[in-house]
Design an enzyme around this catalytic site. Structure first.
Site, short mmCIF file in Angstrom:
data_model
loop_
_atom_site.label_atom_id
_atom_site.label_comp_id
_atom_site.label_asym_id
_atom_site.label_seq_id
_atom_site.Cartn_x
_atom_site.Cartn_y
_atom_site.Cartn_z
N ASP A 1 51.86 13.23 -24.76
CA ASP A 1 52.66 13.45 -23.58
C ASP A 1 53.11 12.21 -22.98
OD1 ASP A 1 52.26 16.21 -23.79
OD2 ASP A 1 50.30 15.96 -22.93
N HIS B 1 47.34 20.04 -21.22
CA HIS B 1 48.50 19.80 -22.21
C HIS B 1 48.98 20.98 -22.84
CE1 HIS B 1 50.28 18.09 -25.99
NE2 HIS B 1 49.58 19.08 -26.67
N ARG C 1 55.90 10.61 -25.36
CA ARG C 1 57.18 11.38 -25.20
C ARG C 1 57.97 10.85 -23.88
NH1 ARG C 1 54.49 17.03 -27.17
NH2 ARG C 1 55.32 16.87 -29.27
#
Ligand SMILES: NC(=O)c1ccc[n+]([C@@H]2O[C@H](COP(=O)([O-])OP(=O)(O)OC[C@H]3O[C@@H](n4cnc5c(N)ncnc54)[C@H](O)[C@@H]3O)[C@@H](O)[C@H]2O)c1
Ligand SMILES: O=C(O)C[C@H](O)C(=O)O
Length: 397
Positions: free
Chosen positions: A230, A257, A233
């Site tokens: 995460d 998540h 990204r």
């Protein structure tokens, strides 16, 4: 072999400490130190650094840095002394992750376990002339040997999503896989750091915690849900959107998540950048849906594997640095936490030789209105996923 990996290095001051829960407040905070690097292994397995940089962000000591500044090139001896096991090593994540960890100068032994096809993966990988010895293990009978004296166990075993599925749809199969693997970890390497990748992470981490408790070996400081993807990204998408140098970008991502439980904190990112409301909405939604974006693009052939391997390798490398005595290691991870009323929560944590040394509690202070709403909105779903995991682990006790 040249690779470009990035080191997130931040500095915090410890504000309060207690035996079980440390709280860290950000005081002075340097920009992320993310150095592309060149690295070579010579015939003695000594590393040859081309720049002031290192493998997967392995931080060179100040002394080494000074030496390197003077000479621009220097051979360093790095102690490859840690043992890493990957459970699910022949899978879509497992294979590239095994390769990345095989490249680490800190790893002496790499144990690959899977229920299928692991022999070939290990044979292939073992020909790389990097320090670690690669061994394959398969089937229940070999699992205990795989796990003996291991420092870090990484678990990417389990089925991935197909289009139209949520991560929670993987629960029924993956919960059992994680349960049985963590039981073996508890029996054979109870002191290891455990990195859970298998989805749904919001439930599989609480399952692992309950299993370890049942076995009497739970150490909250050493159990991690891997949420690094995460962050990876968020850094990528924000840098693209705002035309920033990736090396400078560091976005904390908190919560959990899955979907809305993934909460990027754009107000806390480095460098300090201003966003319109539309940009905040667009970036946050894209980060939350990053996994789905890949699942849909793969159209039934699985979920993120290469970016996940990259992210997991970064997290392993950070933990190896911490085990090796680096006192400046920070990563986001889903851990047992008192930062909110929920028993588990992803946030930035400081990692040391004994695992989590503290959570960066200041990240939850001074949130934007958008983030405050996001935080309140995620709590119900995250609580439900955690409770589902705990109930599963305790149902047949
Ligand atoms: N945490 C994250 O950010 C993140 C990111 C991507 C994927 N994932 C999750 O990781 C998991 C694996 O994804 P993948 O794409 O590698 O799947 P995959 O199907 O390609 O690989 C899974 C591997 O696990 C093995 N396996 C199954 N049961 C096992 C057991 N009991 N013991 C050992 N090995 C076993 C399989 O044989 C296979 O090799 C999925 O649950 C996926 O949702 C998590
Ligand atoms: O989206 C998935 O199912 C896999 C993973 O959790 C991801 O974020 O890519």
């Amino acid at each position: 072999m040249n690779c470009a990996f990035y080191l997130l290095r931040t500095r915090y001051q410890m504000a309060a400490t207690s035996a079980n829960s440390l709280s860290i407040r950000s005081k002075t905070r340097s920009l992320p130190q993310s150095n592309p690097h060149g690295i070579k292994f010579n015939s003695q397995n000594h590393l040859h650094y081309n720049f002031k940089s290192s493998f997967l962000g392995y931080k060179i000591t100040t002394t080494h840095q000074q030496t390197l500044t003077q000479t621009q090139s220097k051979t360093l001896k790095v102690n490859a002394s840690f043992k890493v096991a990957i459970l699910g090593a022949a899978g879509g994540i497992g294979q590239p992750l095994s390769l990345l960890i095989k490249m680490s100068p800190l790893v002496s032994d790499l144990h690959l376990y899977d229920i299928a096809n692991v022999k070939g993966v290990a044979a292939d990988l073992s020909h790389c002339n990097t320090p670690s010895k690669v061994q394959d293990f398969t089937g229940n009978n070999e699992l205990s040997n795989c796990l003996k004296d291991i420092d870090i166990v990484v678990i990417p075993a389990g089925i991935p999503r197909k289009p139209g599925m949520t991560r929670d749809d993987l629960f029924n199969i993956n919960a059992n896989i994680v349960k049985s693997l963590v039981e073996a970890v508890a029996d054979n390497s109870p002191n290891a750091f455990i990195h859970i990748i298998s989805n749904p992470v919001n439930s599989t981490v609480p399952i692992a915690a309950e299993i370890l408790k049942q076995k009497g070996v739970y150490n909250r400081k050493k159990l991690f849900g891997v949420t690094t993807l995460d962050v990876v990204r968020a850094n990528t998408f924000v840098a693209q959107k705002k035309n920033l140098k990736l090396i400078d970008v560091d976005v904390p991502v908190i919560g959990g998540h899955a979907g809305i439980t993934i909460l990027p904190l754009l107000s806390k990112m480095k460098p300090n950048v201003s966003f319109t409301d539309d940009e905040i909405e667009e970036l946050s939604v894209r980060i939350q849906n990053g996994g789905t974006e890949v699942v849909e693009a793969k159209a039934g052939a699985g979920s993120a594997t290469l970016s996940m391997a990259y992210a997991a390798a970064r997290f392993v490398e950070s933990c190896l640095r911490a085990l090796d005595g680096d006192s400046d290691v920070y990563e986001c991870a889903f851990v047992e936490s008192e930062i909110t009323e929920l028993p588990f929560f992803a946030s930035r944590v400081k990692i040391g030789r004994e695992g989590v040394e503290g959570v960066v509690s200041s990240d939850l202070e001074g949130l934007s209105e958008y983030e405050k709403k996001g935080l309140e909105a995620l709590k119900g779903e995250l609580k439900g996923s955690i409770e589902k995991g705990v109930a599963f682990a305790n149902k047949e006790k």
